[in-house]
Design an enzyme around this catalytic site. Structure first.
Site, PDB file in Angstrom:
ATOM      1  N   ARG A   1       1.202  -1.227   0.118  1.00 61.30           N
ATOM      2  CA  ARG A   1      -0.051  -0.187   0.044  1.00 61.30           C
ATOM      3  C   ARG A   1       1.023   1.606  -0.075  1.00 61.30           C
ATOM      4  NH1 ARG A   1      -1.182   2.302   5.192  1.00 61.30           N
ATOM      5  NH2 ARG A   1       0.078   1.160   6.695  1.00 61.30           N
TER       6      ARG A   1
ATOM      7  N   ARG B   1      -0.704  10.916   3.155  1.00 58.15           N
ATOM      8  CA  ARG B   1      -1.853  11.468   4.479  1.00 58.15           C
ATOM      9  C   ARG B   1      -2.204  12.826   4.285  1.00 58.15           C
ATOM     10  NH1 ARG B   1       3.067  11.382   8.804  1.00 58.15           N
ATOM     11  NH2 ARG B   1       2.807   9.732   9.385  1.00 58.15           N
TER      12      ARG B   1
ATOM     13  N   ARG C   1      20.523  -8.028   1.010  1.00 57.21           N
ATOM     14  CA  ARG C   1      21.181  -6.193  -0.170  1.00 57.21           C
ATOM     15  C   ARG C   1      22.329  -6.326   1.742  1.00 57.21           C
ATOM     16  NH1 ARG C   1      22.029  -5.039  -4.585  1.00 57.21           N
ATOM     17  NH2 ARG C   1      21.151  -2.804  -4.051  1.00 57.21           N
TER      18      ARG C   1
ATOM     19  N   ARG D   1      20.548   8.137  -0.327  1.00 61.68           N
ATOM     20  CA  ARG D   1      19.949   9.087   0.491  1.00 61.68           C
ATOM     21  C   ARG D   1      21.610   9.569   1.043  1.00 61.68           C
ATOM     22  NH1 ARG D   1      17.087   6.190   6.159  1.00 61.68           N
ATOM     23  NH2 ARG D   1      19.032   4.921   6.416  1.00 61.68           N
TER      24      ARG D   1
ATOM     25  N   GLU E   1      24.858   6.744   1.387  1.00 58.42           N
ATOM     26  CA  GLU E   1      24.740   5.483   1.252  1.00 58.42           C
ATOM     27  C   GLU E   1      24.474   4.315  -0.136  1.00 58.42           C
ATOM     28  OE1 GLU E   1      21.825   4.171   3.773  1.00 58.42           O
ATOM     29  OE2 GLU E   1      22.315   5.224   5.558  1.00 58.42           O
TER      30      GLU E   1
ATOM     31  N   TYR F   1      12.637  -8.906   8.486  1.00 58.24           N
ATOM     32  CA  TYR F   1      13.354  -7.048   8.850  1.00 58.24           C
ATOM     33  C   TYR F   1      13.507  -7.062   9.820  1.00 58.24           C
ATOM     34  CZ  TYR F   1      14.448  -2.341   7.726  1.00 58.24           C
ATOM     35  OH  TYR F   1      14.854  -1.226   8.593  1.00 58.24           O
TER      36      TYR F   1
ATOM     37  N   ASP G   1      12.825  -3.367  12.825  1.00 58.32           N
ATOM     38  CA  ASP G   1      12.782  -2.334  13.579  1.00 58.32           C
ATOM     39  C   ASP G   1      13.984  -2.649  14.834  1.00 58.32           C
ATOM     40  OD1 ASP G   1      13.156  -0.706  11.324  1.00 58.32           O
ATOM     41  OD2 ASP G   1      10.629  -0.785  12.023  1.00 58.32           O
TER      42      ASP G   1
END
Length: 368
Positions: A174, A178, A251, A282, A302, A350, A352
């Site tokens: 998705r 906002r 990666r 970035r 990066e 993955y 966080d």
């Protein structure tokens, strides 16, 4: 025969440090070994020119779990940093995540209704795509051409190292739009950076615990295993089992660091470069994570890349092919009653940071 330690913990990142801290509190004896020359794993921060530099990429702590937030704040105080990245597309600047500021910058729309209608108009061009076959089709169906071409395509292709037409559609399930003027990237209740950097956080966790740096577990595995009743392993699960089912794909990242003789380079901690012609994804300007006022600044570019021998594994590639291989390794891991596999590499998942904290505390609970 009683062994010297209750737990041998391989890796001093968040998972290993929390586990060691909690088990030590319970009276267990832990030895933490680390192949690098420093603690804290990928959240390690190093002070350079008075600035805490995130050596392995930007880490911003965010969570809606009050237990996790209170836990990390029990070691060090966190500041009020709010992640509000900027996207740079061929010199044009856009706010992220996609919000009313972004829509105004893209199309000049000023109300939520105008923005909604513009997005619907752009999406309508792709209504013939009923089952997106790849990320490009998925993104066009969800957001239309402008958002895809300026803010998604180049960045995502650099991140994954392949054309968007070869990236699975499920990577973008998705697109969060906002319809408010809100540049806060995360929706979580709590957010911030440890004052003094992440190394200070992990140092507190490991206070009073025996740590050995520059130790390669696999070069002396049998001897190290013999020291403890249990092993906590936070490295790559395929490496633990000597790649017997083949290598899992990851990666990696290559960092280009630069010290600049100026107080402020880009005015923001994170600026994404979303065009494909620029090789890096970035630029991080580290001082802005802690509202620094030092006379110099440090930036990091990066560059994502495929992981090859000798490089760090950062992101598991959780496609179907790799998941099949991982499940084979997990079956082997589940058969080892005295080895705990924890963290992003050991669970090929993955995570966080807040999820690693929650997972480590959950595993600690399971030991009782």
């Amino acid at each position: 025969m009683k062994k010297e330690y209750d737990y041998l913990i391989i890796g001093s990142g968040l998972f290993g440090a929390i586990f060691a801290h909690e088990m030590t509190k319970q009276g267990k004896k832990c030895l933490v070994i680390e192949r690098r020359n420093h603690i804290a794993g990928n959240v390690y921060t190093e002070k350079v020119e008075g600035i805490n530099v995130h050596k392995y990429g930007a880490h911003i702590f965010h969570t809606s779990n009050k237990v996790v937030w209170d836990y990390v704040n029990s070691f060090v105080e966190f500041n009020r940093y709010t992640n509000s990245p900027i996207a740079n597309y061929k010199g044009e600047l856009y706010n992220l995540p996609f919000n009313m500021n972004t829509f105004y910058q893209l199309w000049g729309v000023k109300t939520p209704q105008e923005a909604f209608e513009k997005i619907e108009e752009q999406r309508a061009e792709y209504k013939h795509i009923t089952e997106p076959k790849n990320l490009e089709e998925q993104a066009l169906v969800l957001g239309g051409k402008d958002i895809y071409e300026k803010l998604i395509k180049g960045y995502t292709e650099k991140q994954w190292g392949r054309p968007a037409t070869e990236i699975p559609a499920f990577i973008i399930r998705r697109l969060p739009f906002r319809f408010t003027f809100d540049n806060n990237y995360f929706n979580d209740t709590y957010q911030g950076i440890p004052i003094g950097g992440y190394t200070a956080l992990v140092e507190k966790m490991l206070e009073g615990i025996e740590i050995k740096l520059n130790v390669d577990y696999f070069s002396d595995k049998e001897n190290l295993d013999s020291l403890a009743n249990n092993v906590v392993y936070t490295g790559k699960i395929d490496e633990y089992f000597d790649y017997q089912f083949g290598h899992l794909d990851y990666r990696s990242l290559r960092f280009e660091n630069e010290i600049l003789d100026q107080p402020n380079y880009q005015g923001n901690a994170v600026v994404n470069y979303t065009e494909s012609q620029i090789p890096f994804t970035r630029i991080i300007e580290h001082k802005h994570f802690e509202f620094g006022t030092q006379p110099k600044t440090i930036i990091t570019r990066e560059n994502p890349q495929d992981m090859t021998e000798g490089q760090e594994a950062y992101y598991p590639i959780n496609d179907e092919k790799n998941q099949i291989v991982y499940e084979k390794y997990k079956q082997l891991a589940d058969q080892l009653s005295n080895v705990i596999f924890g963290g992003r590499l050991a669970e090929y998942k993955y995570y966080d940071m807040h999820q690693v904290v929650a997972r480590a505390l959950e595993v600690v609970e399971s030991q009782n």
